[in-house]
Enzyme design. Structure first.
Site, short mmCIF file in Angstrom:
data_model
loop_
_atom_site.label_atom_id
_atom_site.label_comp_id
_atom_site.label_asym_id
_atom_site.label_seq_id
_atom_site.Cartn_x
_atom_site.Cartn_y
_atom_site.Cartn_z
N ASP A 255 5.69 -9.51 -4.53
CA ASP A 255 6.95 -8.80 -4.34
C ASP A 255 6.62 -7.31 -4.43
OD1 ASP A 255 9.58 -8.13 -3.96
OD2 ASP A 255 10.36 -9.52 -5.46
N TRP A 256 7.50 -6.50 -3.89
CA TRP A 256 7.24 -5.07 -3.79
C TRP A 256 7.21 -4.45 -5.21
CZ3 TRP A 256 6.86 -7.64 0.23
CH2 TRP A 256 6.75 -7.11 1.51
#
Ligand SMILES: *[C@@H]1O[C@H](CO)[C@@H](O)[C@H](O)[C@H]1NC(C)=O
Ligand SMILES: *[C@@H]1O[C@H](CO)[C@@H](O)[C@H](O)[C@H]1NC(C)=O
Ligand SMILES: *[C@@H]1O[C@H](CO)[C@@H](O)[C@H](O)[C@H]1NC(C)=O
Ligand SMILES: *[C@@H]1O[C@H](CO)[C@@H](O)[C@H](O)[C@H]1NC(C)=O
Ligand SMILES: *[C@@H]1O[C@H](CO)[C@@H](O)[C@H](O)[C@H]1NC(C)=O
Ligand SMILES: *[C@@H]1O[C@H](CO)[C@@H](O)[C@H](O)[C@H]1NC(C)=O
Ligand SMILES: *[C@@H]1O[C@H](CO)[C@@H](O)[C@H](O)[C@H]1NC(C)=O
Length: 726
Positions: A255-256
């Site tokens: 995930d970012w």
């Protein structure tokens, strides 16, 4: 590099898409892997290092891009949100949210939604759809639960499977997310979800098994820790469970900003692709230094090669090397946005169909369907045109079509309830006198309602992603602070019901809400849960309220009589502890499984939803098969016993043998069955080995517990019409 026809796999399928999108041929995993190996073998270490790390938060044209290798024809593969349509671009559709796809209990619509979303990604030149979200709604107030398919692992798995099949059928990669036990926004960057092995497998992991069966291209690891180890550096999750137990062949993408640990450790734990790359505000753990490190470390170098192969294999598998449309937008600015139209009339019609099919009528004592009322009041802010222009829809004025955060859609436009109603009444010659009060103010709402044949009150409960900044909507930082309807809408309903004996309540909501005390008022003649229907929200709700569409939506979660009845809550405050450990003491007994096991009466049970006709069930048989995917076949007949055509959603629940420590009922089948008035159809559902298995911690395998299984078939988890056993 482009594939020659001789490399096309045996199970390849040529798909020609109409219009702007080119034809392509898909490949088997093995054939795609062979192509990836060849191209990666030609890469320098620096080129490989670029493939495994993103171009940075503001460095690419999409929300994430890899560093492509132009000399080998590998593009800057484009990763884009997801999951309710392509986000942050114009001329794209705002689809119903995941929770609405779940509420249809209709596999065909789930797949068509996936395909239409995939078509819009492809039309825009985006390779990767960051979806579906197959997170489990552990606590009903969880901010992003609406992006996924609710609290049930089976329904989530089926909806995830159909979505991935739909998206990838048009040659766009799907990334299932977020692995795993990512269950709330508060503390999400530091919290540890402490989950026992069985719960992990049966609840939080099980939907990924179906995603892998759908050949999902990637899996995104989540922000949180599992048992104290960050998900994106967790070898148990990635290497042992996903690759080892389940044979996952695609890539893991972070995930970012979800990476923290050292490069070597993270790479060895199984993470292939680090996003967004470069700049981070927390921890460390970017792959910035993977090139130099790999040059001095043979183990890491071998792993780097494998990481690149994992990332590039799905690109070949889905034929993205052939005629994939050029990327046509730039989320960082408008200078190189070609404004390609990804919309179509077919998508608009599908959005309206899904929105209507996901509308759940939970109470109806005669209020619905409306049959040309002499007068009608439409009341509540949620009936009004939506507020637009706020970042990621983190604001609420007017109607709610989708929640906020990275899982939202940009919404070129929304047809609000008021506009749809005015158009409908106009088209009928304005025979219905219309009164309106498009706020939650009590006095004008009551005035509008007084003396009208019916009063429709529109209410809302919103939630979204907890921002890195202080994004709050009405004091809710992503997760909801409580399950009340927003902006005193409960009071509005009560006041309106005192002056109008045909008060109809429509709720646009991200999940369960408190419905007491008005739920049982005699003057409240209908209650409708419409979820987050997307841009065609207005037309779709009146399709159902006026009876053009006979409702068939079902609750994908339980509506409790009291918020305290739910077995788990969002942890909103842990005092001075910024990295709390949250022990999942409810284990896999979430939502209806807890209500059943603890014998708690819900306001409306999981799977509940009314129709304007009636159905009867008969003749249950269970037969034994041989194939592991069809070990048992449950057959029965459903008859439409009313005078309107309609669609029934029969559901199959299994009771596991006593002593197996399972809830009384587990959803293991559903079908959407369209029946003309008076018609009978035979319905058949199959149960495979996996649906009969529990995770055995000792042997570390899925096993079928010995003993008798009970079979319950009915119209909801608490409306069982037929029983059997095997
Ligand atoms: C590099 O690519 C060429 C053609 O694409 C291929 O024939 C060759 O085998 C590759 N090199 C290696 C070392 O695999
Ligand atoms: C977390 O800890 C529990 C209890 O020790 C254990 O059963 C489980 O396997 C662990 N899960 C993971 C993913 O490490
Ligand atoms: C590679 O680096 C890791 C982490 O520093 C180390 O444990 C390992 O021994 C190194 N392996 C080789 C072959 O250099
Ligand atoms: C209905 O009323 C609207 C608004 O006053 C008006 O524009 C429209 O022409 C009317 N339609 C008919 C069929 O009378
Ligand atoms: C129900 O509505 C009627 C108006 O139609 C009103 O007279 C009556 O008091 C209402 N009942 C309750 C319990 O509010
Ligand atoms: C509702 O109120 C109307 C008058 O406002 C009355 O004609 C009707 O009979 C009432 N219906 C019920 C079910 O009480
Ligand atoms: C149920 O089975 C009986 C006996 O075969 C048959 O007469 C009846 O029509 C069946 N009912 C339905 C609804 O199919």
């Amino acid at each position: 590099m482009f594939a020659s026809p001789s490399l096309v796999g045996a199970c390849a399928l040529a798909i020609a898409l109409a219009g702007q999108v080119g034809a392509f041929t898909t490949r088997s995993w093995d054939d795609a892997r062979a192509l990836a190996k060849t191209v990666v073998a030609n890469m320098t270490v620096d080129e490989m290092a670029g493939v495994v790390s993103g171009r940075g938060q503001f460095g690419g044209r999409c929300v994430g891009n890899i560093h492509g290798v132009p000399r080998l024809n590998i593009p800057d593969i484009c990763f884009q949100d997801g999951p309710a349509g392509i986000r942050a671009v114009d001329l794209a559709s705002g689809f119903p949210a995941g929770i609405n796809a779940a509420a249809t209990f209709n596999r065909d619509l789930m797949r068509k939604r996936g395909q239409a979303i995939g078509e819009e990604f492809r039309a825009k030149g985006a390779h990767v759809y960051l979806g579906p979200d197959i997170d489990i709604m552990r606590a009903p107030a969880a901010g992003r639960a609406w992006e996924g398919f609710g609290p049930d692992a089976y329904l989530t798995g089926e909806a995830g499977y159909e979505t991935i099949m739909g998206v990838q059928s048009v040659g766009v990669q799907a990334v299932a997310k977020h692995l795993t036990a990512y269950v709330q926004e508060h503390y999400r960057f530091w919290m540890s979800s402490d989950v026992d092995d069985r719960t992990l497998h049966e609840l939080y992991w099980a939907p990924y098994l179906r995603a892998i069966e759908a050949d999902v291209s990637g899996i995104m690891c989540s922000y949180n820790k599992i048992n104290g180890t960050y998900a994106c550096a967790n070898p148990r999750l990635m290497n042992e469970i996903a690759r080892g137990e389940a044979g996952f062949a695609g890539y893991f993408v972070s995930d970012w900003l979800a990476t923290h640990d050292a490069t070597y450790e993270t790479a060895m734990a199984g993470l292939d692709l680090e996003m967004p790359g470069g700049w981070l505000i927390f921890g460390g753990g970017t792959y910035d230094d993977i090139g130099p490190e790999a040059k001095n470390n043979a183990t890491l170098l071998a792993r780097l090669r494998e990481m690149c192969e994992n990332i590039i294999t799905p690109w070949y598998k889905l034929g993205q090397d052939q005629d994939f449309p050029a990327l046509s937008f730039n989320v960082q600015g408008s200078s190189d946005n070609a404004h390609v139209n990804a919309r179509s009339d077919a998508h608009t019609a599908l959005i309206r169909t899904i929105a209507a099919a996901s509308t759940v009528v939970v109470k109806n004592t005669g209020g619905l369907p409306l049959s040309s009322p002499a007068s009608l009041a439409i009341i509540g802010q949620d009936a009004a045109p939506p507020q637009t222009g706020c970042d990621l829809n983190a604001c609420l004025g007017g109607t709610l079509a989708i929640g906020w955060g990275s899982g939202t859609t940009t919404l070129d436009y929304v047809v609000p309830p008021i506009t749809a109603l005015q158009q409908r009444i106009g088209a009928q010659g304005n025979k219905t006198v219309l009164a309106q009060s498009l706020s939650n103010d009590i006095d004008p709402g009551v005035s509008a309602a007084r003396g009208k044949s019916a009063a429709i009150v529109f209410c809302v409960a919103d939630s979204g992603e907890g921002g890195i900044g202080l994004t709050q909507v009405d004091g809710n930082w992503g997760d909801r602070e409580n399950l009340d309807l927003w902006r005193r809408c409960g009071s509005l309903i009560e006041a309106v019901s005192k002056v109008n004996n045909n008060t109809i309540v429509v709720i646009h909501t991200v999940g369960p809400v408190n419905v007491n005390p008005w739920v049982s008022f005699a003057n409240v003649t209908a209650i409708v849960f419409a979820g987050l229907p997307g841009e065609q929200t207005g037309p779709a709700i009146f399709d159902v309220l006026f009876g053009d569409v006979n409702p068939s939506g079902r609750l994908p979660y339980t509506i409790a009589k009291s918020e305290a009845d739910f077995p788990a809550k969002v942890l909103l405050s842990a005092g001075l502890d910024f990295a709390p450990h949250v022990e999942f003491t409810e284990r896999y007994y979430n939502d209806y499984k807890h209500f059943d096991a603890a014998n708690i009466e819900p306001a409306f049970p999981f799977g509940h939803g009314l129709s304007y006709t009636t159905f009867s069930y008969a003749n249950l048989t269970v037969t034994r098969g041989v194939n592991p995917t069809t070990l048992y076949t449950v057959k029965f007949a459903v008859t439409n016993t009313g005078s309107r055509d309609g669609t029934e959603i029969p559901q199959l629940y299994l009771g596991f043998p006593s002593g197996s420590d399972e809830p009384p009922k587990l959803l293991r089948g559903f079908e959407s069955v369209a029946l003309a008035a008076g018609e009978t159809k035979s319905v058949s559902m199959t149960i495979g080995q996996q649906q009969l298995s529990i995770w055995d911690v000792t042997s570390q395998s899925w096993v079928r517990p010995p003993g008798t299984f009970s079979v319950s078939v009915g119209a909801s988890s608490r409306d069982i019409r037929l029983t059997g056993s095997f």
